[in-house]
Design a protein around this motif. Structure first.
Motif, PDB file in Angstrom:
ATOM      1  N   ASP A   1       0.898  -0.973   0.001  1.00 45.17           N
ATOM      2  CA  ASP A   1      -0.062   0.051  -0.217  1.00 45.17           C
ATOM      3  C   ASP A   1       1.033   1.361  -0.193  1.00 45.17           C
ATOM      4  O   ASP A   1       1.653   1.691   1.067  1.00 45.17           O
ATOM      5  CB  ASP A   1      -0.984   0.061   1.138  1.00 45.17           C
ATOM      6  CG  ASP A   1      -1.961   1.067   1.073  1.00 45.17           C
ATOM      7  OD1 ASP A   1      -1.858   1.892   0.444  1.00 45.17           O
ATOM      8  OD2 ASP A   1      -2.868   1.190   2.152  1.00 45.17           O
TER       9      ASP A   1
ATOM     10  N   SER B   1      -0.439   4.383  -0.941  1.00 45.31           N
ATOM     11  CA  SER B   1      -1.122   5.189  -1.140  1.00 45.31           C
ATOM     12  C   SER B   1      -1.158   6.373  -0.068  1.00 45.31           C
ATOM     13  O   SER B   1      -1.786   7.555  -0.241  1.00 45.31           O
ATOM     14  CB  SER B   1      -2.821   4.793  -1.173  1.00 45.31           C
ATOM     15  OG  SER B   1      -3.088   4.148  -0.128  1.00 45.31           O
TER      16      SER B   1
ATOM     17  N   ILE C   1      -0.786  -0.597  -4.529  1.00 47.13           N
ATOM     18  CA  ILE C   1      -1.926  -0.006  -4.273  1.00 47.13           C
ATOM     19  C   ILE C   1      -1.518   1.607  -4.172  1.00 47.13           C
ATOM     20  O   ILE C   1      -0.670   1.819  -3.283  1.00 47.13           O
ATOM     21  CB  ILE C   1      -2.959  -0.416  -3.176  1.00 47.13           C
ATOM     22  CG1 ILE C   1      -3.431  -1.669  -3.186  1.00 47.13           C
ATOM     23  CG2 ILE C   1      -3.992   0.651  -2.903  1.00 47.13           C
ATOM     24  CD1 ILE C   1      -4.179  -2.212  -1.857  1.00 47.13           C
ATOM     25  N   VAL C   2      -1.989   2.283  -5.187  1.00 48.38           N
ATOM     26  CA  VAL C   2      -1.724   3.855  -5.203  1.00 48.38           C
ATOM     27  C   VAL C   2      -2.923   4.657  -5.532  1.00 48.38           C
ATOM     28  O   VAL C   2      -3.920   4.252  -5.678  1.00 48.38           O
ATOM     29  CB  VAL C   2      -0.623   3.969  -6.629  1.00 48.38           C
ATOM     30  CG1 VAL C   2       0.624   3.138  -6.227  1.00 48.38           C
ATOM     31  CG2 VAL C   2      -1.197   3.670  -7.782  1.00 48.38           C
ATOM     32  N   ARG C   3      -2.542   6.050  -5.319  1.00 43.27           N
ATOM     33  CA  ARG C   3      -3.422   6.943  -5.871  1.00 43.27           C
ATOM     34  C   ARG C   3      -2.989   7.258  -7.314  1.00 43.27           C
ATOM     35  O   ARG C   3      -2.033   7.231  -7.488  1.00 43.27           O
ATOM     36  CB  ARG C   3      -3.499   8.392  -4.972  1.00 43.27           C
ATOM     37  CG  ARG C   3      -3.636   8.293  -3.425  1.00 43.27           C
ATOM     38  CD  ARG C   3      -3.774   9.617  -2.612  1.00 43.27           C
ATOM     39  NE  ARG C   3      -2.639  10.309  -3.015  1.00 43.27           N
ATOM     40  CZ  ARG C   3      -1.710  10.374  -2.742  1.00 43.27           C
ATOM     41  NH1 ARG C   3      -1.259   9.593  -1.575  1.00 43.27           N
ATOM     42  NH2 ARG C   3      -0.678  11.417  -2.834  1.00 43.27           N
ATOM     43  N   ASP C   4      -4.282   7.644  -7.998  1.00 44.82           N
ATOM     44  CA  ASP C   4      -3.985   8.050  -9.332  1.00 44.82           C
ATOM     45  C   ASP C   4      -2.800   9.045  -9.583  1.00 44.82           C
ATOM     46  O   ASP C   4      -1.827   8.963 -10.548  1.00 44.82           O
ATOM     47  CB  ASP C   4      -5.151   8.541 -10.059  1.00 44.82           C
ATOM     48  CG  ASP C   4      -6.408   7.327 -10.428  1.00 44.82           C
ATOM     49  OD1 ASP C   4      -5.769   6.175 -10.514  1.00 44.82           O
ATOM     50  OD2 ASP C   4      -7.571   7.615 -10.510  1.00 44.82           O
ATOM     51  N   GLU C   5      -2.827  10.155  -8.800  1.00 44.59           N
ATOM     52  CA  GLU C   5      -1.858  11.196  -9.018  1.00 44.59           C
ATOM     53  C   GLU C   5      -0.409  10.805  -8.986  1.00 44.59           C
ATOM     54  O   GLU C   5       0.596  11.308  -9.392  1.00 44.59           O
ATOM     55  CB  GLU C   5      -2.136  12.206  -8.311  1.00 44.59           C
ATOM     56  CG  GLU C   5      -2.087  11.999  -6.749  1.00 44.59           C
ATOM     57  CD  GLU C   5      -3.518  11.830  -6.077  1.00 44.59           C
ATOM     58  OE1 GLU C   5      -3.558  11.992  -4.735  1.00 44.59           O
ATOM     59  OE2 GLU C   5      -4.373  11.345  -6.848  1.00 44.59           O
ATOM     60  N   GLN C   6       0.009   9.641  -8.144  1.00 48.27           N
ATOM     61  CA  GLN C   6       1.029   9.106  -7.746  1.00 48.27           C
ATOM     62  C   GLN C   6       1.806   8.469  -9.121  1.00 48.27           C
ATOM     63  O   GLN C   6       2.952   8.077  -8.991  1.00 48.27           O
ATOM     64  CB  GLN C   6       1.029   8.121  -6.611  1.00 48.27           C
ATOM     65  CG  GLN C   6       0.799   8.752  -5.282  1.00 48.27           C
ATOM     66  CD  GLN C   6       0.715   7.437  -4.290  1.00 48.27           C
ATOM     67  OE1 GLN C   6      -0.181   6.687  -4.123  1.00 48.27           O
ATOM     68  NE2 GLN C   6       1.846   7.600  -3.357  1.00 48.27           N
ATOM     69  N   LEU C   7       1.173   8.106  -9.976  1.00 45.93           N
ATOM     70  CA  LEU C   7       1.558   7.399 -11.182  1.00 45.93           C
ATOM     71  C   LEU C   7       2.313   8.518 -12.031  1.00 45.93           C
ATOM     72  O   LEU C   7       3.283   7.943 -12.924  1.00 45.93           O
ATOM     73  CB  LEU C   7       0.238   6.662 -12.120  1.00 45.93           C
ATOM     74  CG  LEU C   7      -0.611   5.793 -11.469  1.00 45.93           C
ATOM     75  CD1 LEU C   7      -1.446   5.337 -12.290  1.00 45.93           C
ATOM     76  CD2 LEU C   7       0.300   4.544 -10.964  1.00 45.93           C
TER      77      LEU C   7
ATOM     78  N   TYR D   1      -1.192  -3.393 -10.521  1.00 46.22           N
ATOM     79  CA  TYR D   1      -1.533  -2.374  -9.467  1.00 46.22           C
ATOM     80  C   TYR D   1      -3.046  -1.612  -9.420  1.00 46.22           C
ATOM     81  O   TYR D   1      -3.806  -2.065 -10.394  1.00 46.22           O
ATOM     82  CB  TYR D   1      -0.589  -1.110  -9.813  1.00 46.22           C
ATOM     83  CG  TYR D   1      -1.075  -0.175 -11.043  1.00 46.22           C
ATOM     84  CD1 TYR D   1      -1.973   0.960 -10.513  1.00 46.22           C
ATOM     85  CD2 TYR D   1      -0.645  -0.258 -12.215  1.00 46.22           C
ATOM     86  CE1 TYR D   1      -2.532   1.691 -11.512  1.00 46.22           C
ATOM     87  CE2 TYR D   1      -1.092   0.497 -13.258  1.00 46.22           C
ATOM     88  CZ  TYR D   1      -1.886   1.433 -12.977  1.00 46.22           C
ATOM     89  OH  TYR D   1      -2.194   2.227 -14.007  1.00 46.22           O
TER      90      TYR D   1
ATOM     91  N   SER E   1      -5.624   1.619  -8.215  1.00 40.13           N
ATOM     92  CA  SER E   1      -5.905   2.820  -7.781  1.00 40.13           C
ATOM     93  C   SER E   1      -6.943   2.843  -6.541  1.00 40.13           C
ATOM     94  O   SER E   1      -7.975   2.022  -6.671  1.00 40.13           O
ATOM     95  CB  SER E   1      -6.218   3.957  -8.764  1.00 40.13           C
ATOM     96  OG  SER E   1      -5.182   3.717  -9.746  1.00 40.13           O
ATOM     97  N   VAL E   2      -6.997   3.885  -5.850  1.00 44.41           N
ATOM     98  CA  VAL E   2      -7.770   3.897  -4.746  1.00 44.41           C
ATOM     99  C   VAL E   2      -8.891   4.869  -5.209  1.00 44.41           C
ATOM    100  O   VAL E   2      -8.509   5.740  -6.081  1.00 44.41           O
ATOM    101  CB  VAL E   2      -7.360   4.427  -3.356  1.00 44.41           C
ATOM    102  CG1 VAL E   2      -6.322   3.215  -2.578  1.00 44.41           C
ATOM    103  CG2 VAL E   2      -6.586   5.691  -3.718  1.00 44.41           C
TER     104      VAL E   2
END
Length: 417
Positions: free
Chosen positions: A32, A34, A58-64, A80, A82-83
């Protein structure tokens, strides 16, 4: 995941995760990322050390958009999400990967059974070493690791670091044969003092007895004062754990004339001795089979087993080069294998036909064969070969000169980068 009937373990720090993965072997790992409460470097190091695990991030979209996170996912993860997490898709993916893991266990039944690299084995001496590593790692005292060349001392040092409270911090490895009196090294942040780079982390001194007297004196003063002299004469406090590695026995260290006794007693608060392979004869076949499966999968080889004659040859050989020599032998056999079963004549092991063959001659022949193998694996690149053997370029050149193996320029070209 638990409601789906799977056994789940939750880990909130890397040290706990490393210890758990050592015990359970191949599994599915969900990382995780995120919450931004992590070091991507530490995550990457742990994941890279545990390649028996199938990782999902598991990530947030903006982290990509973050390059480091993108590289982490591409290099280490099967998938992966996204949350907010799409539960059905996550469960479906994990279920499929568990199916793949079960299939892999059928095809490669022994893979991953030995836990963390460097501490594998079921003999009494290895069980004792694993127990010592676990107990010593939790403290913060200085450690001396001794053992013959090729026994895996650096891997044991890594195990101590990974199981310690400093596992999230920086580990700095120094080749003491080339260390200069100013203790300055090149790092990713440019030229730095060794003590600055290792502050709050771990300093690993490889072959620490090779330190010059001036270096020993400077290191001793840092240990006594808990500080070093930084730029412009500024005194800078330093907090680091030191792990010292040597091929000398502990008995020899006490009498070594070139080693300052006051420094030795500062470094040797506790000690570990890595046993030679000849003292772990019951582990030889287990290790050989583990390495065979590992490299067969890595190099997409057809090799899957060792013949009875090959196993007998492995058992009767004295292994002067220890685990490192065994790795070279198995890797070479796997790379050259044409059939599923590796036969005795495919192993490049000296035949001990003459009972009067001296141990010195066996050691020299084994050392020469290991050098030839590692040069072959690295296409003659001496720097790369030295890294694989875990020695410095200077040591590599001495060994090559000793066995008259310095490659001519027209055959092997060295990188001067």
């Amino acid at each position: 995941m638990e409601s789906a009937g799977w056994l789940c373990h939750r880990c909130y720090d890397l040290r706990t995760a490393e210890s758990l993965l050592l015990e359970i072997g191949p599994c599915i790992g969900v990382v995780d990322l995120s919450h931004d409460d992590f070091s991507i470097h530490s995550f990457s190091a742990m994941v890279n050390r545990n390649k028996q695990v199938r990782w999902i991030a598991i990530v947030r979209d903006e982290q990509l958009a973050n390059e480091a996170i993108g590289q982490f996912i591409v290099n280490f993860c099967l998938d992966y999400f996204s949350v907010p997490i799409p539960s059905d898709r996550l469960l479906q993916t994990i279920g499929h990967q568990i199916g793949m893991l079960n299939l892999e266990r059928k095809v490669w039944p022994q893979l991953g059974n030995f836990g963390q690299q460097g501490l594998q084995g079921s003999t009494t001496v290895m069980k004792k070493l694993r127990d010592q590593v676990k107990r010593i790692a939790l403290s913060d005292v200085s450690v001396v690791i001794s053992g013959e060349i090729g026994t895996g001392k650096i891997l044991v040092a890594d195990a101590v670091f990974q199981a310690s409270a400093r596992a999230k911090q920086q580990v700095v490895r120094v080749n003491c044969e080339t260390m200069t009196a100013d203790w300055i090294i090149e790092t990713e942040h440019g030229a730095q003092s060794v003590f600055e780079a290792a502050n709050n982390g771990v300093l690993v001194l490889e072959e620490f007895t090779a330190l010059t007297d001036a270096c020993q004196q400077a290191l001793y003063q840092v240990l006594v004062d808990g500080s070093y002299c930084g730029p412009k004469g500024k005194t800078i406090a330093v907090d680091m754990r030191i792990i010292s590695i040597t091929h000398h026995s502990l008995d020899n260290l006490v009498t070594l004339a070139t080693l300052r006794r006051e420094l030795y007693f500062r470094l040797n608060v506790v000690s570990l001795t890595v046993p030679p392979l000849r003292e772990r004869s019951d582990d030889i076949i287990l290790l050989a089979e583990f390495l065979l499966l590992k490299y067969a999968r890595q190099y997409n080889s057809v090799a899957k087993s060792l013949s009875e004659q090959a196993q007998a040859m492995l058992l009767q050989y004295p292994w002067p080069g220890n685990v490192r020599e065994l790795i070279c032998q198995i890797k070479r056999a796997v790379l050259l294998a044409e059939n599923k079963c590796i036969e005795a004549d495919q192993l490049d092991i000296p035949r001990l036909i003459d009972d009067k063959l001296s141990l010195k001659k066996v050691r020299e022949e084994s050392e020469r064969n290991a050098l030839l193998t590692v040069l072959e694996n690295n296409k003659g690149q001496i720097s790369a070969a030295a890294r694989e053997l875990g020695v410095s370029r200077a040591t590599m050149y001495r060994l090559l000169n000793k066995h008259q193996l310095i490659p001519p320029p027209r055959c092997f070209r060295q990188s001067h980068a």
